[in-house]
Design a protein around this motif. Sequence first.
Motif, PDB file in Angstrom:
ATOM      1  N   LEU A 556     -38.560  -8.180  38.523  1.00  0.00           N
ATOM      2  CA  LEU A 556     -37.105  -8.071  38.586  1.00  0.00           C
ATOM      3  C   LEU A 556     -36.456  -9.427  38.334  1.00  0.00           C
ATOM      4  O   LEU A 556     -35.439  -9.513  37.619  1.00  0.00           O
ATOM      5  CB  LEU A 556     -36.674  -7.517  39.945  1.00  0.00           C
ATOM      6  N   ASP A 557     -37.057 -10.476  38.891  1.00  0.00           N
ATOM      7  CA  ASP A 557     -36.535 -11.822  38.629  1.00  0.00           C
ATOM      8  C   ASP A 557     -36.613 -12.140  37.138  1.00  0.00           C
ATOM      9  O   ASP A 557     -35.711 -12.772  36.575  1.00  0.00           O
ATOM     10  CB  ASP A 557     -37.326 -12.865  39.430  1.00  0.00           C
ATOM     11  N   GLY A 558     -37.717 -11.704  36.510  1.00  0.00           N
ATOM     12  CA  GLY A 558     -37.845 -11.935  35.077  1.00  0.00           C
ATOM     13  C   GLY A 558     -36.778 -11.199  34.281  1.00  0.00           C
ATOM     14  O   GLY A 558     -36.210 -11.736  33.311  1.00  0.00           O
ATOM     15  N   ILE A 559     -36.494  -9.978  34.693  1.00  0.00           N
ATOM     16  CA  ILE A 559     -35.433  -9.209  34.025  1.00  0.00           C
ATOM     17  C   ILE A 559     -34.084  -9.909  34.206  1.00  0.00           C
ATOM     18  O   ILE A 559     -33.296 -10.039  33.257  1.00  0.00           O
ATOM     19  CB  ILE A 559     -35.378  -7.778  34.586  1.00  0.00           C
ATOM     20  N   ASP A 560     -33.800 -10.363  35.418  1.00  0.00           N
ATOM     21  CA  ASP A 560     -32.542 -11.067  35.680  1.00  0.00           C
ATOM     22  C   ASP A 560     -32.429 -12.317  34.814  1.00  0.00           C
ATOM     23  O   ASP A 560     -31.360 -12.617  34.250  1.00  0.00           O
ATOM     24  CB  ASP A 560     -32.447 -11.439  37.162  1.00  0.00           C
ATOM     25  N   THR A 561     -33.545 -13.061  34.705  1.00  0.00           N
ATOM     26  CA  THR A 561     -33.532 -14.283  33.890  1.00  0.00           C
ATOM     27  C   THR A 561     -33.286 -13.950  32.426  1.00  0.00           C
ATOM     28  O   THR A 561     -32.491 -14.623  31.734  1.00  0.00           O
ATOM     29  CB  THR A 561     -34.876 -15.027  34.035  1.00  0.00           C
ATOM     30  N   TYR A 562     -33.949 -12.900  31.938  1.00  0.00           N
ATOM     31  CA  TYR A 562     -33.766 -12.512  30.532  1.00  0.00           C
ATOM     32  C   TYR A 562     -32.320 -12.112  30.267  1.00  0.00           C
ATOM     33  O   TYR A 562     -31.718 -12.528  29.268  1.00  0.00           O
ATOM     34  CB  TYR A 562     -34.709 -11.362  30.193  1.00  0.00           C
ATOM     35  N   LEU A 563     -31.753 -11.334  31.148  1.00  0.00           N
ATOM     36  CA  LEU A 563     -30.378 -10.872  30.940  1.00  0.00           C
ATOM     37  C   LEU A 563     -29.382 -12.016  31.042  1.00  0.00           C
ATOM     38  O   LEU A 563     -28.352 -12.012  30.360  1.00  0.00           O
ATOM     39  CB  LEU A 563     -30.038  -9.776  31.954  1.00  0.00           C
TER      40      LEU A 563
END
Length: 781
Positions: A556-563
């Motif tokens: 989820l942190d990775g998704i947040d960073t990507y977005l």
Amino acid sequence: MRFWNWRAMNMHGRAGRSLVAAALLAVIGLTGSSAAAQATGVRAFSSAQARDGVNALEAQLNELEERYLVPAVVESRFRLESRFNDAKVAYLLADYPRASVLFVAVVDNDRVRQFDSYAEALYLLGDSLYQMRSFRAARSYFRRVVELGPAEFYQPAIVRLLEIAGEIDDYSGVDALYARLDNLEQVNPALHYTRGKTLYQEGRYQAAQPWFQRAARDPQYELIARYFEGVTLAADGDIAAAREAFSSLVTKIPSTPEESRVVDLGHLALGRLAYEERQFDRAIDHYLQLPRTSPYFERSLYELTWSLVSKESYQAALRNLDILLISDPDPRFVPEAKLLMADLSMRLRQYDQARLWFNDIIATFTPVRTELVSFIEEQPDLQSFFVELVRQDLEGLRPEYMPTMVSDWVDGEPLMADARQLVEDGAFTQADIDEAEEALKEVEQMLSYGSNIEAFPVLSEGWKRGVALEAQLISLEEQLIAYELQQAQSVLGPSERARVAELEEELVTLREQHQRGPQSVDDLQSRSTAIRQDFQHLNREMERVAFDIESLTVNLDGIDTYLSQNPVEGFSAEDRAKIRQIRQQMRDDISALQAEHQRLTREVGSVQRQFGARDAMLVQQRDARERYHARLSELGELIDEQSARLSTSSRSGALALAEQRRRLPELKSRLNAYFSGIDEVIDERVVDIRATVTIERQELASYQQELDQWRLDTERTVSSIALWNFSRVDDEFEALIRRGHVGLLDVGWQRKEDATRDINQLFEDRSTEINVLREAFREVR
């Protein structure tokens, strides 16, 4: 779960039950011959064998009572003394946190003031806290010991108070302690030494000297006191007397590693005195006395190098510095050593090597300083930044004050080391409070179950041995009754046979329950091992689940960073809303999973603490065994009623056998009393422990309040020290880089000077040669 998968269960499954029933039916069958008895598997007994068996059980029961119950009852009558002994054992085993908790419960009890051990409890509590570096808390207990007046722990308490004064740099009240010592006729040598050291730390050198001299008369303190005497004399300017003190010290033959270190310090001191008086050969001799195993070997090498430099033995000095760098010295020594090696190389006209050393310093520290400067420029308010760092450190997050490349250098600063130690002490204290709070919760939880006997390992062992003995007693009883019943078959009437059949229906089930339970200490141990393995498996599964949850968090942190790095303007407003909704749902689901994982973890721990030597399952099995014994006793009474019908030849043997069998209920009653006695002791201790837990919670609340206030006082002080140290290291790195660049200029200048000198020398030599030729030519002419 395979909690009950032990040997006894494997032996008594469904097929086992049918065999048991068949055996019992055979026991109460019509045949009475010995051969038939052997064929049915019923063991034949003589009265002597029965007596030996019962006597063995009685001897085991006597041992159980003497080994477990009697000491437990005595201990319950003297609970306070027992707790003191437990605390003292923990202290002697260096388990200072546990010892401090136990001692607090002792000294807070008003009754203990009547005991001779009160002063000892106060002192050992203070010393436990001292060993944990809780100096101020320890000081309060040592003061209470001193207030009790001269006794066994009076002088040791004063020693600790003086040592604490030096540790926390707070010498208030030490003069009052000195006055107390002056009123004593006999003073422990440890006090002479500690008094001298405290005066030395205060800077009162002349006042410290006579106390070191007195301490030196005792063999235990002779060397260390003699060393400090020399230090105080040197600090006071009496160099000749200091040299005499150190010279007498180094002639001693050390017998312990501590004494060896003191002798090494004596050689270092004599080397420094000789160096200051420009007696370099003598200084070198003393520095060479330190072996490679000495903790001061690197310091001696460094100081030896300067002695060689002062003697202009440059090549020997370079060799020493090579050894120093190989020995992995303090990081702060390394650049100084390299700069000195560069200077020595210049003096030896090894300019290429000197240039290499200066370039090495520049290459090492320039990027480090660039990182430091960049780090400073990134912080809008350094003071606030360091306050936040210290706050995180106090909360146990352990941030780094400095960039990684300079942490070793920074940690070498004594003031910074003290500041870090202060923060670590605070974090250690908070960890202790948190750990104590969790321990109290576990204790309360354990006391709430029948397995609370596991809190008392000796009683738990006694209970297990009692259970094993009970199984042996029941087994012997059933064997004796089976044999007696077989012998009495010929005289049983119809009503007696009907009663036997009725009892047999109950005995089959009860015997299965008896056999299904643990029959020995080994069975109980196997049961505990099986339970432990099952819970270990559960805990591993819980860890796997925790890892999966953590993986979801990382994803989820990775998704947040990507977005955040790739805006989703191409999506419609509805799609963006869905994305936000999905992300929020994922966060909520992860939070729910984490909460459920924590709940299950606590529940697993709670369930695990319910199992022990006296848990619900074993209590039920003991109840079933009690009913089995009652029915066997009824059967025995029925057999006794038929003894008058036996033939004269059989009656005496049957009566002798029955006499031994009738001893078993008495032993069973004693065994029940044994279990009841252990239960009473445990109940008393549980009540006592609950009261102690209440006291400890109050103490923890008080400690937490004090710690919170301490954090407020410490936070800004330590952050200021960190900020100052950060700036100072930046200045030091800048100075090292500057010295490296200046060194390179010096190398170039020295080379130019050497070239000029060589050219001038060549011109001078040429002029001399021309003049010689002219004179020679004039003579020829």
